[in-house]
Structures are given as C-alpha cells and as structure tokens.
Scaffold this active site. Structure first.
Site, mmCIF file in Angstrom:
data_model
loop_
_atom_site.group_PDB
_atom_site.id
_atom_site.type_symbol
_atom_site.label_atom_id
_atom_site.label_comp_id
_atom_site.label_asym_id
_atom_site.label_seq_id
_atom_site.Cartn_x
_atom_site.Cartn_y
_atom_site.Cartn_z
ATOM 1 N N GLU A 65 43.835 36.382 50.733
ATOM 2 C CA GLU A 65 43.049 35.850 51.846
ATOM 3 C C GLU A 65 43.891 34.986 52.785
ATOM 4 O O GLU A 65 43.554 33.839 53.072
ATOM 5 C CB GLU A 65 41.852 35.063 51.309
ATOM 6 C CG GLU A 65 40.955 35.893 50.421
ATOM 7 C CD GLU A 65 39.798 35.105 49.816
ATOM 8 O OE1 GLU A 65 39.688 33.899 50.121
ATOM 9 O OE2 GLU A 65 39.024 35.689 49.052
ATOM 10 N N GLU A 110 38.298 41.256 44.894
ATOM 11 C CA GLU A 110 37.182 40.381 44.546
ATOM 12 C C GLU A 110 35.948 40.943 45.236
ATOM 13 O O GLU A 110 36.000 41.316 46.406
ATOM 14 C CB GLU A 110 37.394 38.945 45.048
ATOM 15 C CG GLU A 110 38.471 38.143 44.368
ATOM 16 C CD GLU A 110 38.566 36.725 44.935
ATOM 17 O OE1 GLU A 110 37.622 36.297 45.650
ATOM 18 O OE2 GLU A 110 39.574 36.054 44.698
#
Length: 566
Positions: free
Chosen positions: A373, A492
């Site tokens: 991220e 995720e």
C-alpha cells in the site's frame, strides 16, 4: 514574533477545543466492551479518530506535513516541532455521561523524550493541508503531562477535564527535552492512528449501538482499510444464482510452478489476528479451524532491520499435515526514505536479511511484498524522496540487490491499496517497478456490507470499483490490461458491516458473491483474507462475527478450486 518565542519553549504536541455541535461527526463504539447488570448503568468506550492532524517546524516555517504518516513533537537543535490534533466527537447518546477521556498516540520510531505535554488549543478552524509554522494556532494551557518510557508503544494523555461530550476538540503536543523529538503515527499511517477514547456510562434503558462508523472529515486510507468518501460509487451486493458452476479441478489436483503460480485453481490464504496481541501463528490456526481449510498462504508483516522468517513462521511452513507457504511483507525503507534505499543507503540492511534468508530458509519458495500500500506514503513533491518514482526505484533496487546476493527463493509482489483517491492521481502509474522485478501484481481491498453504505458492493465491485472511469477503469481491469502476463494476488481482502446494528445476512450476502464472480476473474491466482476484530477504523473484519457470516465464509473455503498443492 512574541508568540513564536513563547512557542519555542512549549512541550511536544497541542490540543484545541471548541464545542461546536454543528461540526460533530458520528463516531463508533469501539466494539464496545459494555459492563453492568440488569437495571444498572452500562459503560463502554467510544473511540474517535483524528479528523485533522499534522505538525509544524520552526526551522521550516513554510513546510506543510499534513500528508505525512508521522507526527513529530519536540526539539532537535534549534528546530521546535509541534503536533496538532483535531477530534470531532459525536453525541454519545441520551442520558450518557462521559466518565473519562484519553488521547492515545502510538510511537512510530525512535526513543521518546521523558516528558511530553498535551495543551489546549482554542482555534478549531485550522486544517492539516494548510498547517505550517507561519500560521499554526496559538497553544493554550497544558491539559495533561506524560512521562513515558523511551520505548513505550503508546503515550496516553488524560483529557477528562476538557472533554465532557460532543464537540470539536483540538490539542497540541510539545516537549522541552533537547534533541529528543517524539515521533508518532498520524491518521495517514496504516496502523496506530491517533484516537480520543471516551469511557461512557449509559442508563440501563439506553442500549448503545452495536457499532457505528465514523464519518471522517478527511479520507483516512489505510492498508489496508481505507475510509470511504461520499464521492465513491455505491453498489448493492448481488446474491448469485446457486446453480453457478465452480471451475473443475483435475483429478491429480493443481500444483504450482517456480513462481508459485498454480496450474489451475487459486491459492487460499489468510493474515489472521491483525491489530491484536494474539501470536499470528496461533491466530492463523484458529482461523483455519473455524473456516475449515488450511491457509496455503500465511501472510505476516515485518519492517526495517527485523530478520525473517522467524522461527515460528518457519515452523508453520514445516508442518506436513498442513502445507503452507509464507507471504512476508517487508518495509525495507522503515525509518528512512525510498530514495535513500534506492541510492544504496540501506544496502547493509538488505544484505543482512539476504544472508539470514539463505542461512535459515534455504531454497523454499515464499512470497515477498515490498512496502504494501505505498500510495498512502507518497509525497508527490519532487525531491521529497517519497515520490511514486522513488517507490518504484526502491522496489527495483531491493529486488536486484537480493537476487545479486543469491536469494533465489523470493517471489516478489507489488501490492496496491485499491483506493479511488489514489488511483485517480497523475502519479499512480509511476508506482509500478517494472515487469522484470515484479512476479505477481497484488491488491489490498475491502468492502462494506452495510446496505446502501459507502464502499458497499459485491466481490466484483471490491475488485473493480472506480469513481472516475476515464481516469481509472477499475483495479482488476487495469491489472489485466496493463500487465496481462502477471498473476494477480489479492494480498488482503475483507468485509465489514458499518450498520448501526449489525445484521448477519449483510456480510453473508457479500460472501455469497465471491465464488461465482471469482470464476470470471481467471487472472486472480491468490486470495488472502485479512482477519481482525477491529482495524484502525474500528471495523470488524472477522469472517465469523455472526453465525450467518461464518456459514457463508465456510462455503467459500470448502470450494475445490482452492485445492492447490505447494
């Protein structure tokens, strides 16, 4: 000028308070540990995240740090830094009484000074995007002092004398200690965001909400769990027809190649026990027992100089009855900048880990995600050392260095956030490090199961949402178009329900869309669930928070397409 001289003597961080009811935003119940007996009052904790936060620097009076994932407070040489925090607290409910209130900050790195002060700030109009030392608000009286240990994980300030209920509260954190500035995680950080925690007593007749979701005054993107904004499109989960066939699996099962890409089917995995003190290996075993399937991918997280895989992680991949492979997330640039890593400043760190892996993990294949991220950490200003191009250069340098060091068993993954705000930027495409150093293209993505809520949708929406198709077509479409030869890792994923009263069927309805829609996304070769009772935004992402959700998730886990041999 007089105020600036006065400020230089103040301690680390500052708080501002104004009781403007119109500025109040709804905050959640923290999963609400309620206590009490029938007919008696109950108590619970209401946690509110910072709607605005940032810091000012006297030696850099024109600099704005509002986008940083770090808050700094204290003195370094002639530089005095002050952290500002703004919280908007909702009405805790009819008849509710605030028993105490605490501001909690999480240490980001470095040693803490032995004294910190939290002060009141009267001005509530400042914003993190415009805050600098030239315009930062005046600091008022000290509300609370803290004397933390140098390695304390968190610092808590008692603000019970100030916070009595709904309103907008602003504080400043400061420190007089020379050359020991404190560094805390900001609301832009993936975890450990600032919070204002209220212990609230309610009359027995008043039932607190099961959980409410904050309406933040700014986007709060997280690893993973980005807070939705009103501009995002809303989709309604669609429950597929039960006759949708699952892909067939060969009699001999599906196997993986040298890059851990399955010949058929999809790798199944989990990161369990997030944001909790439960050891990750124990949490994963519990997750496996509840879901009914061994997690072929065991996802864990590391940073900086940490050496991995750990003994427990190695043990989890050495269990013949439950074959697993590791997905190790490493923030190699922790404590420095991406540009510094790319320039070789952290080569000793990379070399040390390379030697450790070769010595302790041999040639067993594993996934390595480098700084997942990254969008949340980008500072787009040229020369910041944290631009999107700096990230790509950091990723490339780390991969090439590890390969040159003889690490042959790492399969490298780049993992994006799937957050519309970042996807629409002009720099987002610059993050990609290059096909020669990326083995899998990954994404972290989450959905809200609340009917009609923001970021509500089915599995297809989770993978392909967009609020500006002309700028960004959706993540799965982008990946399959721009990188058609790369397998996709959903590194995720998770579902939470922001309804005031959680309804078990909401999350179950979203889970019911996964298998049929996954079948229409053949480039997805890995699916890794992130499981936590409460993320940094208070979301419950457990697959078993209700019986209905668990039953629906177990149907996903039981599907034969996940029968992949490693």
């Amino acid at each position: 000028m007089i105020r600036r001289h006065t400020r230089a003597l103040m301690p680390l961080a500052a708080l501002t308070i104004g009781a403007t009811a119109g500025a109040v935003s709804l905050t959640g119940m923290a999963g609400a540990e309620t206590t009490g007996t029938a007919g008696a009052a109950t108590t619970g904790v209401v946690r509110t995240g910072a709607g605005e936060d940032g810091y000012s620097s006297s030696s850099r009076p024109s600099f704005n740090f509002g986008a940083s994932d770090t808050l700094v407070a204290g003195r370094s040489g002639a530089d005095t830094m002050v952290t500002y925090l703004k919280f908007t607290v909702a009405n805790p409910g009819p008849g509710a009484t605030v028993k105490n209130a605490q501001v909690v900050l999480t240490r980001e790195s470095k040693a803490l000074p032995n004294t910190l002060s939290l002060s009141r700030v009267a001005d509530t109009t400042w914003t993190e995007k415009s805050l600098t030392a030239k315009n930062d608000p005046a600091i008022g009286a000290v509300v609370s002092n803290a004397k933390p240990k140098s390695d304390a994980a968190t610092v808590t300030f008692d603000v019970s004398a100030v916070v009595k209920g709904a309103g907008t509260y602003t504080f400043a954190v400061t420190s007089r200690v020379a050359n020991t500035p404190a560094r805390f995680r900001s609301s832009e950080a993936a975890t450990g965001k600032p919070s204002l925690n209220l212990t609230v007593a309610r009359p027995a007749a008043t039932k607190p909400p099961v959980e409410a979701t904050p309406t933040p005054t700014k986007p709060a993107p997280t690893p993973s769990k980005p807070a939705p904004t009103p501009s995002k499109p809303v989709a309604t989960p669609t429950t597929p027809a039960p006759t949708t066939p699952a892909p067939t699996t060969p009699a001999g099962g599906c196997a993986v190649d040298a890059k851990l890409v399955p010949s058929c089917g999809v790798l199944w995995g989990a990161a369990a026990g997030g944001f909790s003190d439960v050891p990750r290996d124990e949490a994963l075993k519990t997750f496996e027992q509840k879901s009914g399937r061994t997690s072929t991918i065991y996802h864990t997280y590391h940073k900086g100089d940490e050496l991995f895989p750990t003994k427990n992680e190695i043990a989890m991949t050495s269990d013949p009855a439950n074959p697993r492979t590791l997905m190790l997330n490493w923030k190699v640039g922790y404590g420095t900048k991406w540009a510094n890593v790319a320039n070789g400043d952290q080569d000793a760190r990379i070399d040390r880990l390379s030697t450790y892996i070769k010595t302790n993990y041999g040639t067993k294949k594993f996934f390595m995600v480098l700084h997942h991220e990254p969008e949340n950490d980008v500072v787009a200003t040229a020369g910041s050392g944290m631009t999107a191009k700096d990230y790509a250069a950091m990723f490339r340098h780390t991969v090439l260095r590890m390969k040159a060091n003889g690490v042959t068993n790492a399969v490298f993954v780049v993992a994006y956030m799937n957050y519309e705000k970042w996807n629409n930027t002009s720099w987002w495409g610059d993050l990609y490090p290059g096909d020669d150093v990326v083995d899998w293209v990954g994404v972290d993505t989450y959905n809200n199961a609340q009917p009609g809520g923001f970021h509500t949708g089915d599995f297809n929406y989770m993978m392909n949402r967009t609020n500006a198709p002309a700028k960004f077509p959706g993540w799965y479409t982008w990946a399959t178009t721009k990188h058609p030869g790369k397998p996709i890792m959903v590194a995720e994923w998770g579902v939470y329900d922001s309804s005031t009263v959680v309804d078990g069927k909401n999350k179950a309805n979203v889970f019911a869309t996964v298998l049929p829609q996954l079948a229409k996304m053949p480039q997805i070769k890995g699916l890794v669930y992130f499981e936590t009772a409460k993320d940094q935004n208070g979301h419950d992402i457990r697959m078993d928070d209700t019986p209905e959700a668990l039953a629906a998730f177990q149907k996903i886990a039981a599907d034969p397409r996940f029968n992949v041999k490693i």
